[in-house]
Structure formats: C-alpha cells, structure tokens
Design an enzyme around this catalytic site. Sequence first.
Site, mmCIF file in Angstrom:
data_model
loop_
_atom_site.group_PDB
_atom_site.id
_atom_site.type_symbol
_atom_site.label_atom_id
_atom_site.label_comp_id
_atom_site.label_asym_id
_atom_site.label_seq_id
_atom_site.Cartn_x
_atom_site.Cartn_y
_atom_site.Cartn_z
ATOM 1 N N LYS A 153 -1.496 -7.950 4.191
ATOM 2 C CA LYS A 153 -1.659 -8.505 2.833
ATOM 3 C C LYS A 153 -0.532 -9.476 2.481
ATOM 4 C CE LYS A 153 1.515 -6.061 0.317
ATOM 5 N NZ LYS A 153 2.194 -5.533 1.457
ATOM 6 N N LYS B 25 -1.355 -3.078 13.282
ATOM 7 C CA LYS B 25 -1.257 -2.766 11.851
ATOM 8 C C LYS B 25 -1.342 -1.262 11.607
ATOM 9 C CE LYS B 25 -1.143 -3.742 7.534
ATOM 10 N NZ LYS B 25 0.163 -4.222 7.061
ATOM 11 N N GLY C 136 0.827 -1.204 0.000
ATOM 12 C CA GLY C 136 0.000 0.000 0.000
ATOM 13 C C GLY C 136 0.861 1.254 0.000
ATOM 14 N N ASN C 137 1.966 1.217 0.771
ATOM 15 C CA ASN C 137 2.859 2.382 0.826
ATOM 16 C C ASN C 137 3.572 2.602 -0.505
ATOM 17 O OD1 ASN C 137 2.555 3.384 3.508
ATOM 18 N ND2 ASN C 137 3.651 1.594 4.261
ATOM 19 N N LYS D 234 6.891 -9.313 6.030
ATOM 20 C CA LYS D 234 7.151 -9.811 4.668
ATOM 21 C C LYS D 234 8.038 -11.049 4.735
ATOM 22 C CE LYS D 234 6.835 -5.146 2.994
ATOM 23 N NZ LYS D 234 5.398 -5.241 2.817
HETATM 24 N N1 LIG Z 1 15.977 -5.074 6.726
HETATM 25 C C1 LIG Z 1 15.288 -4.308 5.875
HETATM 26 N N2 LIG Z 1 15.577 -4.332 4.556
HETATM 27 C C2 LIG Z 1 14.897 -3.562 3.679
HETATM 28 N N3 LIG Z 1 13.879 -2.711 4.042
HETATM 29 C C3 LIG Z 1 13.546 -2.646 5.349
HETATM 30 C C4 LIG Z 1 14.223 -3.430 6.325
HETATM 31 N N4 LIG Z 1 13.670 -3.173 7.539
HETATM 32 C C5 LIG Z 1 12.704 -2.259 7.336
HETATM 33 N N5 LIG Z 1 12.610 -1.937 6.016
HETATM 34 C C6 LIG Z 1 11.615 -0.967 5.499
HETATM 35 O O1 LIG Z 1 10.426 -1.700 5.223
HETATM 36 C C7 LIG Z 1 9.754 -1.062 4.122
HETATM 37 C C8 LIG Z 1 8.689 -2.004 3.585
HETATM 38 O O2 LIG Z 1 7.590 -1.995 4.500
HETATM 39 P P1 LIG Z 1 6.244 -1.155 4.228
HETATM 40 O O3 LIG Z 1 6.553 0.176 3.605
HETATM 41 O O4 LIG Z 1 5.482 -1.168 5.493
HETATM 42 O O5 LIG Z 1 5.589 -2.118 3.176
HETATM 43 P P2 LIG Z 1 4.500 -1.974 2.047
HETATM 44 O O6 LIG Z 1 5.263 -1.717 0.774
HETATM 45 O O7 LIG Z 1 3.877 -3.339 2.063
HETATM 46 O O8 LIG Z 1 3.528 -0.886 2.406
HETATM 47 C C9 LIG Z 1 10.896 -0.744 3.186
HETATM 48 O O9 LIG Z 1 10.538 0.221 2.218
HETATM 49 C C10 LIG Z 1 11.966 -0.255 4.182
HETATM 50 O O10 LIG Z 1 11.787 1.140 4.393
HETATM 51 N N1 LIG Z 2 -3.269 -4.571 4.429
HETATM 52 C C1 LIG Z 2 -1.936 -4.338 4.290
HETATM 53 O O1 LIG Z 2 -1.083 -5.186 4.609
HETATM 54 O O2 LIG Z 2 -1.596 -3.093 3.816
HETATM 55 P P1 LIG Z 2 -0.143 -2.463 3.607
HETATM 56 O O3 LIG Z 2 0.610 -3.362 2.665
HETATM 57 O O4 LIG Z 2 -0.408 -1.133 2.982
HETATM 58 O O5 LIG Z 2 0.502 -2.339 4.946
#
Ligand SMILES: Nc1ncnc2c1ncn2[C@@H]1O[C@H](COP(=O)(O)OP(=O)(O)O)[C@@H](O)[C@H]1O
Ligand SMILES: NC(=O)OP(=O)(O)O
Length: 316
Positions: free
Chosen positions: A217, A131, A11-12, A279
């Site tokens: 997700k 979350k 989502g981000n 993840k």
């Molecule tokens: N060990 C790691 N290696 C790479 N990224 C990391 C790590 N720990 C934290 N991150 C952060 O996690 C982010 C991904 O999580 P998030 O933005 O919450 O996911 P999403 O893309 O599902 O919304 C990466 O963009 C990075 O900023």
């Molecule tokens: N539902 C969910 O996991 O959303 P994000 O990937 O945006 O955190």
Amino acid sequence: MAKLAVIAIGGNSLIRDNDHQTVEDQYDAVCETAKHIIGMIDQGYDVIVTHGNGPQVGFILRRSEIANEMAGMHNVPLVSCGADTQGAIGYQIQQAMDNEFRRRGMGKSALTLITQVVVDSNDPAFAKPTKPIGSFYTEEQAKKIQKENPDWVMVSDSGRGYRRVVASPKPQEIVEKDVINKLVREGYCVVAVGGGGIPVVKQADGSLKGVDAVIDKDFASSLLAAQIQADELIISTGVPKVYLNYGKPEEKALDKVTVGELKEYVKQNHFAPGSMLPKIQAVIAFMENGGKKAIITNPESLAEAVAGKTGTHVYQ
Ligand SMILES: Nc1ncnc2c1ncn2[C@@H]1O[C@H](COP(=O)(O)OP(=O)(O)O)[C@@H](O)[C@H]1O
Ligand SMILES: NC(=O)OP(=O)(O)O
C-alpha cells in the site's frame, strides 16, 4: 488554499497486539486514528486516506482455507480476500471519519472508493513472494505450519516473528485515480487504494482481470500521490520516527532528511526489508516523481507531525 495529502495507514498499526485482533478492536483503533487525521484536516489539509491490509487479508484467506478443509466450503481467491478487506476496512474508516465530522459539526463527509490497481502479469514478484500477511508465528509454530502446508512460503518479518508471504507485484496504474482526484478536490475525505488496491492485469482487449497478489500500500499510495500531484505523502505506521540503527543501542531518530541522504541510508541497510524499507522506497519514488514533502510517523503523532513538531520529514 488547502494542501492535499495522501495519508497511508499501516495494516499492522490498526492491530495493537496479538490480544487485540478482533473486528471491534480494529474499529477502536480506526476511531482513534480518525481523530488524529481530523487533527490534520483542522490544519488545512484535504486528505485521501489509504490503508494496508496485511494482517486482515491473511486472516480472511486462512478462514477460507480452514472452512474448506473442515467443511468443504469453496475457497475464496486471494484477490477476493483483498477486495473484502477494502470494503470492510474502508467501511470502518468511512464511518469513523463521518461520526467525527458530525460530532465536530465540520460539514464534511468521507466516502470509500473500490480501487483497482494495474500490475504487470510478467512481474517477477509472482515467482518470488515477499509480502507478509496474516498472523505472526513463533519459530516453532512456523516450522509446524510449514510441514502441514508445504506450499506456503514463510519468512521472518523484521524480527517480529514468522509470517506467510504472498506475491506483491509493483503497482503501475491506479485505475480510479481521476475520480479519486475529483472527489478529494471537491472537499470529500476519500478512502481509496485500500490494501494497496485490488491487483488487476490488463488483457489484450483492454479488459481488466483480478490476480492473486497483495500490492504494497505504500508503493500504491506513492503512485497515487504522484499521479494526482498531491502536496504531501504521509505514511502512518508503528513508530513516531524513522531511525538509523533501529533497535540497537546507538539508535538515532531522523527528524529532517533529504532524498539523497535517505538513499545513502538505504545503501547502508538501515531499513528492514518487508517493513520500513518499502516505506522509504515509496517516499523516494514520490519525491522523485515531483512530490515536495513526505512524512513518516505514527497515528497518534499525525497532527503534531504536520505542525512540524515530530515525525521524520523528507525534503528534496
Ligand atoms: N529503521 C527503522 N526505523 C523505524 N522503524 C523500523 C525500522 N526498520 C524496521 N522498522 C519497523 O518497521 C515497522 C513498520 O513496518 P510495518 O509494521 O510492516 O508497517 P505497517 O504499519 O505498514 O503495517 C515499524 O513499526 C518498526 O517496527
Ligand atoms: N497491503 C499492504 O501493504 O498492507 P500492510 O500495510 O498491512 O503491510
């Protein structure tokens, strides 16, 4: 024979920064991501696209609360906010994929399936929200908001700012998994499990009932991928690779890693809870449930990553 991949888009990663949060900005990001997914399809993949909704579900919930406070409009329950994001983001992905298929004369089409995901009503997550949803706030803003909204739970989100958190129970069953499996194997690009799926509980008579929560997700995508025996789980997020000592001077990218090595790195706290850790846990669960390969990368690297040129590749 085509390989079947479940590709989970964060989502981000659909919201580039604080200045690009509009629906139109998000559609631009979706169109870019669609081109990269087609770069994968060109290499012989059938794909199920799943997506997050953390920022988006929080925006909708906040709009509802403000409309309630200021104009007495009825509140929209969190579960409905999640269902709204499934439709709205699914619509954007479906349209962007279809436009790109048509432009390239590929004779394929995309469709979005409303997906419900069963959770356990006794999941301890209901008592401990984790979350992150909605906007990022500075520490100062977070303190002010917390005072105005004493029932909110707020946490620091991986050093990127403060965010409101909601319950995130573990997915147990993808209700529509058989039809998703059938459609992707017939050649459709299926958009499913949006926002981790609409959380539902099974009642004593077997009927389903929505519950207020946001499912991760990546966990839901991992479960779907394992249940339909997908060849690969691909997680598309904000970084091209996973790193050890992320953000520190001794940061090191992981190119190829085994499940065993990943488990060791989890114990050594290399992955931030609430962002990269889920993840990694989702990838481990997929591999332990029969998956052969997983990749973590960012949207722009998808085609190169499946060609083995970048990304973090996880093997047994
Ligand atoms: N060990 C790691 N290696 C790479 N990224 C990391 C790590 N720990 C934290 N991150 C952060 O996690 C982010 C991904 O999580 P998030 O933005 O919450 O996911 P999403 O893309 O599902 O919304 C990466 O963009 C990075 O900023
Ligand atoms: N539902 C969910 O996991 O959303 P994000 O990937 O945006 O955190």
